[in-house]
Motif scaffolding. Structure first.
Motif, PDB file in Angstrom:
ATOM      1  N   ASP A 142       0.832  -1.203   0.000  1.00 15.51           N
ATOM      2  CA  ASP A 142       0.000   0.000   0.000  1.00 15.51           C
ATOM      3  C   ASP A 142       0.870   1.258   0.000  1.00 15.51           C
ATOM      4  OD1 ASP A 142       0.440   0.810   2.942  1.00 15.51           O
ATOM      5  OD2 ASP A 142      -0.200  -1.284   3.080  1.00 15.51           O
ATOM      6  N   PRO A 143       0.289   2.402  -0.373  1.00 13.87           N
ATOM      7  CA  PRO A 143       1.080   3.634  -0.510  1.00 13.87           C
ATOM      8  C   PRO A 143       1.751   4.069   0.787  1.00 13.87           C
ATOM      9  CG  PRO A 143      -1.253   4.041  -0.986  1.00 13.87           C
ATOM     10  CD  PRO A 143      -1.089   2.578  -0.821  1.00 13.87           C
ATOM     11  N   PHE A 144       1.144   3.754   1.918  1.00 19.18           N
ATOM     12  CA  PHE A 144       1.733   4.105   3.207  1.00 19.18           C
ATOM     13  C   PHE A 144       3.109   3.449   3.346  1.00 19.18           C
ATOM     14  CE2 PHE A 144      -0.473   5.969   7.040  1.00 19.18           C
ATOM     15  CZ  PHE A 144       0.671   6.233   7.748  1.00 19.18           C
ATOM     16  N   ILE A 145       3.223   2.205   2.853  1.00 19.80           N
ATOM     17  CA  ILE A 145       4.498   1.488   2.942  1.00 19.80           C
ATOM     18  C   ILE A 145       5.533   2.128   2.025  1.00 19.80           C
ATOM     19  CG2 ILE A 145       5.619  -0.717   2.379  1.00 19.80           C
ATOM     20  CD1 ILE A 145       3.273  -2.128   3.608  1.00 19.80           C
ATOM     21  N   TYR A 146       5.100   2.534   0.828  1.00 17.05           N
ATOM     22  CA  TYR A 146       6.036   3.225  -0.078  1.00 17.05           C
ATOM     23  C   TYR A 146       6.539   4.499   0.575  1.00 17.05           C
ATOM     24  CZ  TYR A 146       4.117  -0.032  -3.450  1.00 17.05           C
ATOM     25  OH  TYR A 146       3.712  -1.172  -4.070  1.00 17.05           O
ATOM     26  N   PHE A 147       5.618   5.168   1.302  1.00 15.30           N
ATOM     27  CA  PHE A 147       6.022   6.357   2.034  1.00 15.30           C
ATOM     28  C   PHE A 147       7.048   5.983   3.110  1.00 15.30           C
ATOM     29  CE2 PHE A 147       5.221   9.276   5.658  1.00 15.30           C
ATOM     30  CZ  PHE A 147       5.748  10.416   5.080  1.00 15.30           C
ATOM     31  N   GLY A 148       6.841   4.816   3.699  1.00  8.28           N
ATOM     32  CA  GLY A 148       7.798   4.330   4.698  1.00  8.28           C
ATOM     33  C   GLY A 148       9.184   4.150   4.121  1.00  8.28           C
ATOM     34  N   TYR A 149       9.273   3.560   2.922  1.00 11.63           N
ATOM     35  CA  TYR A 149      10.582   3.417   2.259  1.00 11.63           C
ATOM     36  C   TYR A 149      11.227   4.781   2.078  1.00 11.63           C
ATOM     37  CZ  TYR A 149       8.684  -1.153   0.753  1.00 11.63           C
ATOM     38  OH  TYR A 149       8.128  -2.386   0.703  1.00 11.63           O
ATOM     39  N   LEU A 150      10.369   5.737   1.680  1.00  8.26           N
ATOM     40  CA  LEU A 150      10.857   7.093   1.441  1.00  8.26           C
ATOM     41  C   LEU A 150      11.422   7.690   2.733  1.00  8.26           C
ATOM     42  CD1 LEU A 150      10.739   8.888  -1.115  1.00  8.26           C
ATOM     43  CD2 LEU A 150       8.822  10.084  -0.038  1.00  8.26           C
ATOM     44  N   VAL A 151      10.725   7.426   3.838  1.00 12.98           N
ATOM     45  CA  VAL A 151      11.189   7.944   5.131  1.00 12.98           C
ATOM     46  C   VAL A 151      12.571   7.375   5.462  1.00 12.98           C
ATOM     47  CG1 VAL A 151      10.770   7.859   7.627  1.00 12.98           C
ATOM     48  CG2 VAL A 151       8.901   8.423   6.071  1.00 12.98           C
ATOM     49  N   VAL A 152      12.772   6.089   5.195  1.00 15.76           N
ATOM     50  CA  VAL A 152      14.076   5.471   5.459  1.00 15.76           C
ATOM     51  C   VAL A 152      15.145   6.176   4.633  1.00 15.76           C
ATOM     52  CG1 VAL A 152      15.436   3.363   5.314  1.00 15.76           C
ATOM     53  CG2 VAL A 152      13.027   3.231   5.915  1.00 15.76           C
ATOM     54  N   LEU A 153      14.845   6.338   3.353  1.00 13.55           N
ATOM     55  CA  LEU A 153      15.804   6.938   2.432  1.00 13.55           C
ATOM     56  C   LEU A 153      16.129   8.369   2.851  1.00 13.55           C
ATOM     57  CD1 LEU A 153      17.072   6.028  -0.314  1.00 13.55           C
ATOM     58  CD2 LEU A 153      15.354   7.506  -1.393  1.00 13.55           C
TER      59      LEU A 153
END
Lengths: 308, 371
Positions: A142-153
């Motif tokens: 889900d998009p929330f998880i993609y946002f999570g990847y972004l937060v890590v990066l």
């Protein structure tokens, strides 16, 4: 197998947001033990706003504000008024739990409106989602998880590759030296405590909005505390935080998978694994005694310029 | 100024926390037109919040039905989040007694030992305990119900609705009460569908929404297409709904929470026992007993079958329900083997009494469950 790993990513997300939030907070030299409370506050405010408005952005905003405001109170108490950080953090946890029960009293068992469900539905990313093995695990979420990847990066780059990140590190290692070199210590501490709190709030909101897509009493159920432990596990590194949460998330659901497949391994053994792994990794990393694996030197020391 | 602000903020935090927890005894006055002496005060102890959407909410519904029935004649006090430590039970109960409580009702198994001591110390008050086994001859009794009857009926629904012939069961702990539920549900399903098998996942918690959801998802991934649960929240029903499968709940009619999956749920009607018992207590005629309610007593039931359930299933459930209500329908009838291959109930035998049923330590053949 990839079904299990994809589910492990989902299970790891709340802890990942909270762990990175706590890393950013601790990098500024503040030990915020209120993670559990902040997650609950973010979870309930995200849910309430999402439920009442039917607008996913409002839900996310609600979670960020709840986490941010909660940690702002913590920041005022510990930075400006120099209250004991441990006690204040624990109070914040108790407060957050009570706040969430109180606000959530009439929302228990309710489900998020369809507009939110649609917004947070799984998206099969083009190209990336078709990578064999890795695609179904990482890129059909889900998009929330993609946002999570972004937060890590973004947080990795921010902490290690920008001037602000290095200033932040200086504040956490030695507030006095940072102050002497012209960094606005108080501002850094306030700002990063609030950002950290907002991330914790997002972690809670992921649980109520996406993972469970409903509000349940005490929805976070101790994940905030695991996040606090994961900070040490990750040795204050966002990428390791992601790996650590993935490990913990995966192990937390591994037992169920084994049980439902009828594989005869006691649930209790599986439940022990993440903690055994934490102890092991802490022992290993302390044996090496590398500087980068150590906590910020000024962690949980209040800073007051006049006392230098 | 700094100090003042610090004190103020800490106080504000502390105060809101107290309000937020809603702990302690909350009073709700039933009505004002009866004189003080005629009012019986009843204190209820709950292990969790009354809005949990499951166990405690179901308990509290019974409490509210009691309050409604007696009108102004009773005053209800209740305390949420009463932990199972003896001291917590006693502190809350004594607080209620100081506020005039004549009857204390505790609703979690672990409240038992505290209640036993209280009954000893306060001989002139009545004590009732749900789900325990301790009692005395004068003022302390317990009550529970033959949930296996309602579980069996809900198992029939699941057995007829499954297409993969695989049922999934999200269970709290491998503990007798839970095992009775697992086995009776499975027997119900098997009575209408001889090919059915069942997978059980223990979450080692009475209620944790995320664990229940993960457990449900793992069962769905194994091909289970009808889920049920012995856990507190609606998470399994929501997970089933997301996967396009069915779910049988527990404790609560969740037809509005998960309309796409919810079939029915075995539920408690606590008021069916509490109202006549409290009447006896008010009249001073109560004799302590160990009550084991049945569907025939109206103490247990099934939430109305939803529109997802076809007519033929409804008819079958009604048929068996009539037999159970007639009182001649033992659930655990031999021959039964456990999933290790040992015979646990011999042919021609049956588990009939509460003691026989409550000594259950086996999982039946056809069920996969790992402790």
């Amino acid at each position: 197998m990839d079904g299990f790993l994809a589910a492990a990513i989902v299970a790891s997300m709340p802890m990942m947001f909270a762990t990175i939030g706590e890393i950013i907070t601790e990098k500024s030299g503040l030990l915020n033990l209120g993670v559990e409370g902040l997650m609950l506050m973010g979870g309930i405010m995200g849910f309430v706003l999402g439920y009442e408005t039917g607008n996913p952005w409002m839900a996310i905003l609600g979670a960020i504000l709840a986490g941010g405001v909660g940690s702002l109170v913590y920041a005022i108490l510990t930075i400006s008024l120099r209250a004991n950080q441990v006690v204040t953090g624990l109070t914040l946890t108790i407060f957050g739990a009570g706040f969430a029960s109180f606000v959530g009293k009439t929302y228990v068992g309710l489900v998020v409106p369809p507009a939110l469900k649609e917004f947070f539905a799984r998206i099969h990313l083009p190209i990336l989602g078709d990578i064999p093995f890795l695609g179904p695990i990482f890129f059909r979420q889900d998009p929330f998880i993609y946002f999570g990847y972004l937060v890590v990066l973004v947080s990795s780059i921010y902490l290690y590759r920008t001037r602000f990140g290095l200033n932040l590190k200086a504040v956490g290692e030695s507030a006095a030296s940072a102050d002497a070199s012209g960094i606005n210590v108080t501002l850094y501490k306030y700002l990063h405590t609030c950002i950290g709190g907002a991330l914790c709030g997002l972690g809670g909101a992921y649980m109520s909005l996406v993972m469970m897509s409903s509000w349940q009493e005490n929805i976070v159920a101790g994940r905030g505390w695991i996040a606090v432990a994961l900070v040490i596990f990750a040795s204050w590194n966002p990428v390791k935080a992601m790996i650590g949460s993935f490990l913990f998330g995966g192990l937390s659901i591994l037992g169920f998978r084994l049980q439902s497949m009828g594989i005869n391994i006691s649930q209790y053994w599986v439940d022990m694994l993440p903690y055994a792994a934490t102890i092991l990794i802490i022992i290993l990393s302390s044996r090496k005694n590398k500087k980068e694996n150590q906590p910020p030197a000024d962690l949980s020391n209040p800073y007051f310029r006049e006392e230098r | 100024m700094r100090k003042f602000l610090a004190i103020f903020l800490v106080l504000a935090l502390a105060l809101t926390t107290m309000v937020g927890c809603g702990g302690g005894a909350e009073g709700e006055n039933g009505g004002g037109n009866v004189s003080e002496e005629d009012v019986t005060t009843i204190g209820f102890l709950y292990i969790g919040p009354v809005t949990d959407g499951g166990y405690n909410q179901a308990q509290h519904q019974g409490t509210k039905a009691v309050e409604e029935h007696f009108g102004g004649k009773v005053k209800i006090l209740y305390a949420e989040n009463v932990s199972e430590e003896k001291q917590a039970v006693k502190t809350n109960a004594i607080n209620m007694i100081d506020n005039g409580a004549d009857i204390i009702i505790a609703t979690s198994f672990g409240h038992m030992d505290g209640m036993e001591e209280l009954a000893e110390e306060y001989q002139d008050k009545y004590f009732l305990h749900f789900s325990g086994y301790k009692m005395n001859d004068t003022n302390f009794g317990n009550y529970f119900g033959a949930m296996e009857e309602a579980r069996y009926l809900s198992g029939i629904v699941a057995g007829m609705m499954t297409e993969t012939n695989k049922l999934g069961y999200v269970a709290a702990y491998p503990y007798t009460e839970v095992l009775i539920g697992i086995n009776s549900f499975y027997l119900g399903a098997k009575s209408v569908n001889p090919d059915v098998t069942m997978n059980v996942v223990y979450i080692n918690s009475w209620g944790d929404a995320a664990l229940e959801q993960s457990a449900a998802e793992s069962l769905l991934a194994m091909g289970c297409d009808v889920l049920t649960q012995h856990a507190d929240t609606s998470a399994a029903q929501l997970a089933a709904e997301d996967a396009g499968c069915y779910a049988v709940g527990y404790n609560m009619d969740n037809s509005k929470v998960a309309p796409g999956s919810f079939l029915t749920a075995p539920i408690w009607h606590h008021e069916a026992y509490l109202i006549p018992t409290i009447e006896k207590m008010i009249a001073g005629e109560y004799v302590p007993e160990s009550y084991y309610g049945t569907m025939a007593d109206g103490y247990l039931g099934l939430a109305p079958l939803t529109d997802l359930v076809p007519e033929e299933v409804k008819a079958k459930v009604e048929e068996v329900k009539a037999q159970i209500l007639a009182g001649d329908f033992p659930i655990f009838v031999g021959p039964l083997n456990d999933n290790q291959g040992n015979e646990v109930v011999a042919d021609g035998d049956a588990l009939l009494t509460r003691d026989e049923i409550w000594s259950m330590e086996f999982i039946l053949e056809g069920i996969t469950a790992i402790e």
